[in-house]
Scaffold this active site. Structure first.
Site: not given
Ligand code: DX5
Ligand code: ZN
Length: 220
Positions: A41, A70, A141, A146-149, A179-181
C-alpha cells in the site's frame, strides 16, 4: 484419504505483528495454507502505507511458500521490476490504478510469474471481461482496500458467479481469488460461487487452531 481441495488459501500478513514475522511465517507454513499474500500500500491509491519490495523480498526468502504481491498503489507499472526481483510468484495490480491494463499486463510477460488484476468492490466485474485471456487471476475485493479486519461485502458473491460464468462461457482458464473479510461464515458460499482462492488475514490470526481454520476455508 485426505480430500484434495480445489480451493487455495492465501494468508495476508498485513495485520500481523511485524516484530514476530518469523513466527508468523512459521504459523502460516504449518497451517497448510498455500501461499502468503503481501498487501502493498502506497498511502495514495489507498489511505494506508504498508511495506515495499525489500520487505517483500525478506518475506519471500523466509516464508518457504509462494508469495503473491497485491499492489494497492498508483502507477503500479513502476513497481513491477522491484517485486519481480523480490521473487514473488504472482503479481496483481488494481485495474483502477492504470489507464492501460493490457500494456501493464504485457510488461509482466516473460517473468514466469502469475499475473492478474484486482477489482474494487464498486468496480463492475464486467469491466475486466476484456482482460480475460490476458490474466491468470482476477482478485475480487470483498472490502474496500486499505485495511484488514473489515466486514465482508456480500455482493461479492454475485461478482464471483458472474466472473466464473464469463470465463466458463468462453472456455478461458481463470483463477478467481477473493480478498477481504473472508472467514468461516462465508467460505463455503464463496467456494460454491466459483472462487478458486480465498485470502484471509484477521480471521486466520484470530483462529485458535490455524490448521483447522485453513481446512475449513478449503472445505477439506
Ligand atoms: C485489504 C487487503 C486484504 C486484507 C485481508 O486491503 O487487500 O488482503 O488485508 O485481511 P482481512 O482478512 O483481515 O480482511
Ligand atoms: Zn490483499
Amino acid at each position: 484419504m485426505i480430500e484434495q481441495s480445489r480451493v487455495n488459501v492465501s494468508i495476508s500478513v498485513l495485520s500481523t505483528d511485524f516484530t514476530e514475522l518469523e513466527h508468523t511465517l512459521e504459523l502460516i507454513r504449518l497451517s497448510g495454507a498455500d501461499s502468503v499474500h503481501l498487501d502493498i500500500m502506497d498511502g495514495r491509491f489507498v489511505p494506508n502505507i504498508s511495506f515495499g519490495s525489500s520487505i517483500a523480498a525478506d518475506i519471500v526468502r523466509a516464508s518457504g511458500l509462494p508469495c503473491c504481491a497485491h499492489l494497492m498503489i498508483e502507477h503500479p507499472e513502476e513497481a513491477f521490476d522491484a517485486f519481480v526481483a523480490a521473487g514473488v510468484a504472482e503479481l496483481l495490480f488494481h485495474v483502477e490504478a492504470t489507464r492501460f491494463p493490457f500494456r501493464a499486463l504485457q510488461l509482466l510477460n516473460g517473468f514466469g510469474i502469475r499475473k492478474g488484476v484486482a477489482v474494487n468492490p464498486a468496480t463492475q466485474v464486467e469491466s475486466v471481461f476484456p482482460l480475460l485471456g490476458s490474466v491468470d487471476t482476477v482478485l475480487l475485493m470483498s472490502v474496500e482496500p486499505g485495511f484488514g479486519g473489515q466486514s465482508f461485502l456480500p455482493g461479492t458473491l454475485t461478482k464471483v458467479r458472474a466472473l466464473r460464468s464469463a470465463a466458463d462461457r468462453t472456455g478461458t482458464p481463470l483463477r478467481i481469488a477473493v480478498d477481504g473479510g473472508v472467514d468461516a461464515s462465508n467460505a463455503a458460499a464463496l467456494r460454491d460461487a466459483g472462487a478458486d482462492e480465498l485470502v484471509a488475514g484477521t480471521a486466520f490470526f484470530g483462529a485458535p487452531d490455524a490448521p483447522a481454520f485453513v481446512r475449513l476455508l478449503k472445505g477439506a
